[in-house]
Design an enzyme around this catalytic site. Structure first.
Site, mmCIF file in Angstrom:
data_model
loop_
_atom_site.group_PDB
_atom_site.id
_atom_site.type_symbol
_atom_site.label_atom_id
_atom_site.label_comp_id
_atom_site.label_asym_id
_atom_site.label_seq_id
_atom_site.Cartn_x
_atom_site.Cartn_y
_atom_site.Cartn_z
ATOM 1 N N GLU A 227 -0.740 -8.354 5.681
ATOM 2 C CA GLU A 227 -0.391 -8.595 6.979
ATOM 3 C C GLU A 227 -1.781 -8.428 7.887
ATOM 4 O OE1 GLU A 227 -0.377 -5.838 5.328
ATOM 5 O OE2 GLU A 227 -0.570 -4.086 6.499
ATOM 6 N N HIS B 251 -3.209 -5.303 1.865
ATOM 7 C CA HIS B 251 -2.625 -5.298 3.025
ATOM 8 C C HIS B 251 -2.536 -6.778 3.587
ATOM 9 C CE1 HIS B 251 -2.003 -1.126 4.696
ATOM 10 N NE2 HIS B 251 -2.855 -1.023 3.866
ATOM 11 N N CYS C 58 0.782 -1.177 0.084
ATOM 12 C CA CYS C 58 -0.010 -0.026 -0.063
ATOM 13 C C CYS C 58 0.795 1.482 -0.096
ATOM 14 C CB CYS C 58 -1.054 -0.051 0.950
ATOM 15 S SG CYS C 58 -2.526 0.954 0.821
HETATM 16 N N1 GLN Z 1 -3.550 6.479 1.123
HETATM 17 C C1 GLN Z 1 -2.271 6.064 1.490
HETATM 18 C C2 GLN Z 1 -1.131 6.849 0.687
HETATM 19 O O1 GLN Z 1 -1.524 7.258 -0.268
HETATM 20 C C3 GLN Z 1 -2.039 4.598 1.715
HETATM 21 C C4 GLN Z 1 -2.993 3.846 2.493
HETATM 22 C C5 GLN Z 1 -2.573 2.848 2.937
HETATM 23 O O2 GLN Z 1 -0.886 2.565 3.078
HETATM 24 N N2 GLN Z 1 -3.266 1.709 3.628
HETATM 25 O O3 GLN Z 1 0.145 6.906 1.036
#
Ligand code: GLN
Length: 187
Positions: free
Chosen positions: A171, A169, A77
């Site tokens: 994890e 994610h 992410c």
């Molecule tokens: N929206 C976050 C970003 O742009 C990422 C979100 C996340 O890691 N769950 O950095």
């Protein structure tokens, strides 16, 4: 095997728990010297701008790039954003992986969702993926290749040699197959 989790901000403790469950020794990385002796490093989810700014403040950008040239990295992410070369806006990035990323591509926090993904490298059953204000991998180039897509074809996981990027994610679920896959890349 010793694996690091970048512990500046975000979901590093959850990655640490999964890795320890798989028998890895885990090091929380906050300073360049914490990278010594690691076989691989996870860049967790969180807020990529915050992670980038903290990495600059702790003089970590160059050491992380140098480490990544030699070792396995996995960005989940926000970590995938940080690992990428292009996010269409100025923010501190490692700029290693040949993926183009769109931040917050699925909308706001309330638009978070879960979906089962087919990931050929992991085999059956499909991988239950949790997306939280997730980025989309718009395209891969160079030697990067697509590892998983949504049913409509949009890219949500990619691999380039020993580098992995996932929009979601792993994890946060009980399925540790992505962590096992990463530990094999780190060997
Ligand atoms: N929206 C976050 C970003 O742009 C990422 C979100 C996340 O890691 N769950 O950095």
């Amino acid at each position: 095997m010793k694996i690091g989790v970048l512990a500046l901000q975000g979901a590093f403790a959850e990655h640490q728990a999964v890795l320890e469950g798989l028998g890895a020794e885990v090091v929380q990385v906050r300073l360049p010297k914490d990278l010594d002796g690691l076989s691989g490093l996870i860049l967790p989810g969180g807020e990529s701008t915050t992670i980038g700014k903290l990495a600059v403040a702790f003089n970590l950008l160059e050491p992380l790039r140098a480490f990544g040239q030699q070792h396995a990295l996995w960005g989940t992410c926000a970590g995938a954003i940080f690992l990428s070369k292009d996010v269409h806006r100025p923010q501190p990035l490692l700029g290693l992986m040949d993926i183009q990323v769109a931040r917050n591509a699925f909308g706001r926090q309330v638009d978070s969702f879960e979906v089962d993904l087919n990931v050929p490298e992991l085999g059956e059953p499909p991988f239950h993926a949790v997306f939280i204000r997730a980025p989309l991998i718009e395209s891969v180039s160079g030697s990067a290749r697509v590892m998983a897509t949504l049913p409509d074809g949009r890219i949500v996981a990619a691999q380039q040699g020993r580098w992995l990027a996932t929009s979601f994610h792993p994890e946060l679920t009980r399925d540790d197959r992505f962590h096992r896959f990463f530990m094999e890349l780190a060997q």
